[in-house]
Each structure stands twice: as C-alpha cells, then as structure tokens.
Design an enzyme around this catalytic site. Structure first.
Site, PDB file in Angstrom:
ATOM      1  N   HIS A 196      -6.773   1.849  -1.317  1.00 55.85           N
ATOM      2  CA  HIS A 196      -6.395   1.151  -0.018  1.00 55.85           C
ATOM      3  C   HIS A 196      -5.070   0.912  -0.173  1.00 55.85           C
ATOM      4  O   HIS A 196      -4.719   0.467  -1.414  1.00 55.85           O
ATOM      5  CB  HIS A 196      -7.338   0.042   0.395  1.00 55.85           C
ATOM      6  N   HIS A 202      -2.010  -1.543   1.529  1.00 57.78           N
ATOM      7  CA  HIS A 202      -1.895  -2.910   2.115  1.00 57.78           C
ATOM      8  C   HIS A 202      -0.609  -2.667   2.879  1.00 57.78           C
ATOM      9  O   HIS A 202       0.311  -2.299   2.319  1.00 57.78           O
ATOM     10  CB  HIS A 202      -1.612  -3.971   1.347  1.00 57.78           C
TER      11      HIS A 202
END
Ligand code: 5GP
Length: 144
Positions: free
Chosen positions: A107, A109
């Site tokens: 992922h 950010h």
C-alpha cells in the site's frame, strides 16, 4: 522476518478488496483501490492498494504491474491536492516491520501536510470519525 514471507490472504486490506471489511472508498478501477486511512496521520490521509496481486510489499510487486499501479497513486494524489489544497503531500510506503509496516498487502500512503502542523504518529493515532472520512472522501472523489 516480515520483509520476505508468504502472503497472508486474511490481511485487512485483502479483506477490504474482497468486500469482507468496510472502507471509505475514494477511487477504484481494475488496477487499484484507494480509501481513507482510519487512523489518519493528517486530514485526508489516503491509502492506495493494488488489486489482483499477492504482494506483501514493493519488493514482491510484479514489475509489469508496478507502473500502472503508480499511475493510480499519482491520479489519487492529484485529486487529494485539488480537493484539500495542502501545503505539501507525503507519498510513501514501508517494507517490513522494522521499516514501519503493519499491514502486509502493498500500500502507498498519501498524507497531506500543512505548514506548521505536526504529523500524527504512524500506526498509533486515534481512529477517525467515519462521518468526517466520508466527507473528505466525497471532496476527493469530486476531483477525480
Ligand atoms: P503500514 O503501517 O502497514 O504502512 O500502514 C497501514 C495503514 O493502514 C496504517 O496507516 C493504518 O492506520 C491503516 N489501517 C490499519 N487498519 C485499517 C483498517 O481497518 N482500515 C483502514 N482504512 N486503514 C487501516
């Protein structure tokens, strides 16, 4: 050893991708899903995760999928900037627990920053109000 390990399909982001856990969604296509971080380090903290991969981190990501994924990251970052007009934006990701990673599905950010405003603590801040996250997500979606 968290940098190299077997992908665990029961991780929270895999559950969000399968619709087994809720998320305040910002953007979705065939390549990636973007949603609001529930423990935001700043207002508008957004996460982007790749679909159809078993990549725990950047090292595991199939090279041919990395470019298209990063294009989604850029697209969402541009929408965050347009919606929230921050002074700066951190775009980052962590690989392995010693680097700060807590969820083992790759992922990125997107963390808006404001002049003079301290960044919240990573992974240990308070849970956001869902109504506030919905409002932020709507503002970001409007710029996509
Ligand atoms: P990492 O520490 O792995 O780089 O980032 C994981 C991020 O996921 C953290 O910023 C944390 O706040 C966020 N997070 C953890 N659990 C959930 C959840 O259930 N839903 C959402 N939307 N974010 C989560």
């Amino acid at each position: 050893m968290t940098l190299h390990d077997t992908y665990d399909p029961s991780n929270i982001f895999a559950k969000i991708l399968r619709g087994e856990m809720p998320a305040v969604k910002v953007y979705e296509d065939d390549i990636a899903l973007a949603f609001m971080d529930v423990f935001p380090q700043s207002e508008g903290h957004t996460l982007v995760i790749p679909k159809d991969v078993t990549a725990r981190n950047l090292l595991d990501m199939p090279p041919e999928k990395l470019g298209p994924f990063m294009l989604v990251v850029q697209k969402v970052t541009q929408a965050v900037e347009a919606a929230l007009t921050p002074d700066g934006i951190v775009v980052t990701q962590f690989n392995g627990a010693p680097a700060g990673q807590t969820v083992y599905h790759l992922h990125v950010h997107i963390i808006p920053r404001s002049e003079g405003k301290a960044l919240g603590r990573h992974g240990s801040g308070g849970m956001a109000d869902m109504g506030d996250l919905e409002k932020l997500a709507a503002r970001i979606r409007a710029k996509l």
